[in-house]
Design a protein around this motif. Structure first.
Motif, short mmCIF file in Angstrom:
data_model
loop_
_atom_site.label_atom_id
_atom_site.label_comp_id
_atom_site.label_asym_id
_atom_site.label_seq_id
_atom_site.Cartn_x
_atom_site.Cartn_y
_atom_site.Cartn_z
N UNK A 130 0.86 -1.19 0.00
CA UNK A 130 0.00 0.00 0.00
C UNK A 130 0.89 1.23 0.00
N UNK A 131 0.68 2.12 -0.96
CA UNK A 131 1.52 3.31 -1.11
C UNK A 131 0.68 4.57 -0.94
N UNK A 132 1.14 5.47 -0.09
CA UNK A 132 0.43 6.72 0.14
C UNK A 132 0.71 7.74 -0.95
N UNK A 133 -0.01 8.87 -0.87
CA UNK A 133 0.18 9.95 -1.82
C UNK A 133 -0.98 10.11 -2.77
N UNK A 134 -0.98 11.25 -3.46
CA UNK A 134 -2.08 11.61 -4.36
C UNK A 134 -1.47 12.37 -5.52
N UNK A 135 -1.51 11.79 -6.71
CA UNK A 135 -0.75 12.40 -7.80
C UNK A 135 0.73 12.25 -7.47
N UNK A 136 1.45 13.36 -7.44
CA UNK A 136 2.84 13.36 -6.98
C UNK A 136 2.98 14.03 -5.62
N UNK A 137 1.86 14.32 -4.97
CA UNK A 137 1.88 14.98 -3.66
C UNK A 137 1.97 13.94 -2.56
N UNK A 138 2.97 14.05 -1.72
CA UNK A 138 3.09 13.17 -0.58
C UNK A 138 3.43 11.74 -0.92
N UNK A 150 8.12 7.72 -15.53
CA UNK A 150 9.49 7.95 -15.10
C UNK A 150 9.66 8.52 -13.71
N UNK A 151 8.58 8.63 -12.93
CA UNK A 151 8.73 9.17 -11.57
C UNK A 151 7.69 8.56 -10.65
N UNK A 152 8.04 8.46 -9.36
CA UNK A 152 7.14 7.84 -8.39
C UNK A 152 6.94 6.37 -8.73
N UNK A 153 5.73 5.87 -8.53
CA UNK A 153 5.45 4.47 -8.85
C UNK A 153 5.62 4.17 -10.33
N UNK A 154 5.63 5.21 -11.17
CA UNK A 154 5.89 5.01 -12.59
C UNK A 154 7.23 4.35 -12.85
N UNK A 155 8.20 4.53 -11.94
CA UNK A 155 9.50 3.87 -12.10
C UNK A 155 9.36 2.35 -12.01
N UNK A 156 8.45 1.89 -11.16
CA UNK A 156 8.24 0.44 -11.03
C UNK A 156 7.52 -0.13 -12.24
N UNK A 171 1.45 17.29 5.74
CA UNK A 171 1.23 18.64 5.24
C UNK A 171 0.13 18.63 4.18
N UNK A 172 -0.96 19.31 4.47
CA UNK A 172 -2.00 19.61 3.51
C UNK A 172 -2.46 18.36 2.74
N UNK A 173 -2.39 18.39 1.39
CA UNK A 173 -2.95 17.31 0.58
C UNK A 173 -2.29 15.97 0.84
N UNK A 174 -1.07 15.96 1.36
CA UNK A 174 -0.40 14.70 1.66
C UNK A 174 -1.11 13.92 2.76
N UNK A 175 -2.09 14.54 3.40
CA UNK A 175 -2.81 13.88 4.47
C UNK A 175 -3.94 12.98 3.95
N UNK A 176 -4.20 12.97 2.64
CA UNK A 176 -5.36 12.21 2.15
C UNK A 176 -5.15 10.70 2.22
N UNK A 177 -4.34 10.13 1.35
CA UNK A 177 -4.20 8.68 1.31
C UNK A 177 -3.10 8.14 2.22
#
Length: 234
Positions: A23-31, A59-65, A169-175
């Motif tokens: 399970x990976x947190x974050x939303x878009x590239x935020x958090x 090429x970034x975040x989970x896109x690397x996997x 911080x802010x939007x990083x608190x969602x998922x």
């Protein structure tokens, strides 16, 4: 119990195996837990099932996997920013389990709270309901959704103390909080680790009981979609 580790690789040592669910947190590239993602890429672990709102960008975040073909299945609610995701899915290389956004968040939270399943109206009468139990409450149909319990949670927070109490911080608190809750083991990366007791208890978003390992690091913090106006001529 010592929770602070020197880097992402050491924090994930002994936790990764082929075929596991993360399970990976974050939303878009935020958090997003970008340092832990990089360490998973470097590990070479494969056939992963990833539960996350989206799958980063090319090429970034989970896109690397995705680029390294380490993901077998995604459990997501939004995948529109990743061309490689689309290519792999349409070619049959990647399995996809679509979830409405709120349903995905609640599935993680439920798993973390020991709730095996819950009923929701979201998705009734759509492909989301296919193959799921339907039950009627007060004349309305609801579908059964199962809680998610992951082998590992990877999470990004803003600040932590040495016992793992987290502030987002802010939007990083969602998922991030529900993702942290649903993992059998939770590894967190933060921008700052402060002494235990220095965070006001009223400002703690997730208690350290959910956190097993912790690292501090520097983050790139990319902007997913940079939109600017044309410069006005003087």
């Amino acid at each position: 119990m010592k929770k602070v580790y020197p880097d992402a690789a050491s924090a994930l040592d002994g936790l990764l195996q082929d075929g596991m669910t993360i399970a990976a947190g974050g939303f878009g590239l935020c958090g997003i837990p970008e340092l832990l993602i990089d360490a998973i890429v470097a590990s070479g672990v494969k056939d992963l099932t990833i539960a996350s709102n989206n799958c980063g960008v090319d090429g970034f975040g989970l896109g690397k996997l995705l680029d390294t073909k380490q993901i077998k299945k995604m459990m997501s609610s939004y995948v529109g920013e990743n061309a490689e995701f689309m290519r792999q899915y349409l070619s049959g290389e990647l399995e996809l389990e679509f979830n409405p956004q709120g349903t995905l968040a609640e599935r993680m939270r439920a798993g973390g709270c020991g709730i095996p399943g819950f009923y929701t109206k979201t998705g009734v009468g759509t492909v989301v309901a296919e193959g799921k139990e339907v039950k009627t409450f007060d004349g309305q149909d609801y579908i059964l959704e199962r809680g998610i319990v992951a082998d590992l949670s990877i999470v990004k927070a803003w600040k932590a103390d040495e016992t793992g109490n987290l502030v987002f911080r802010k939007t990083a608190r969602n998922f991030n909080p529900p993702a942290a809750m649903c993992g059998k083991v939770c590894v967190v990366e933060v921008e700052e680790i402060v002494p235990t007791g220095s965070i006001d208890p009223d400002l703690i978003h997730l208690p350290g009981i959910y956190v097993h390992r912790l690292i501090q690091g520097a983050h790139e913090k990319r902007i997913e979609q940079r939109t600017v106006r044309k410069r006005e001529e003087a």
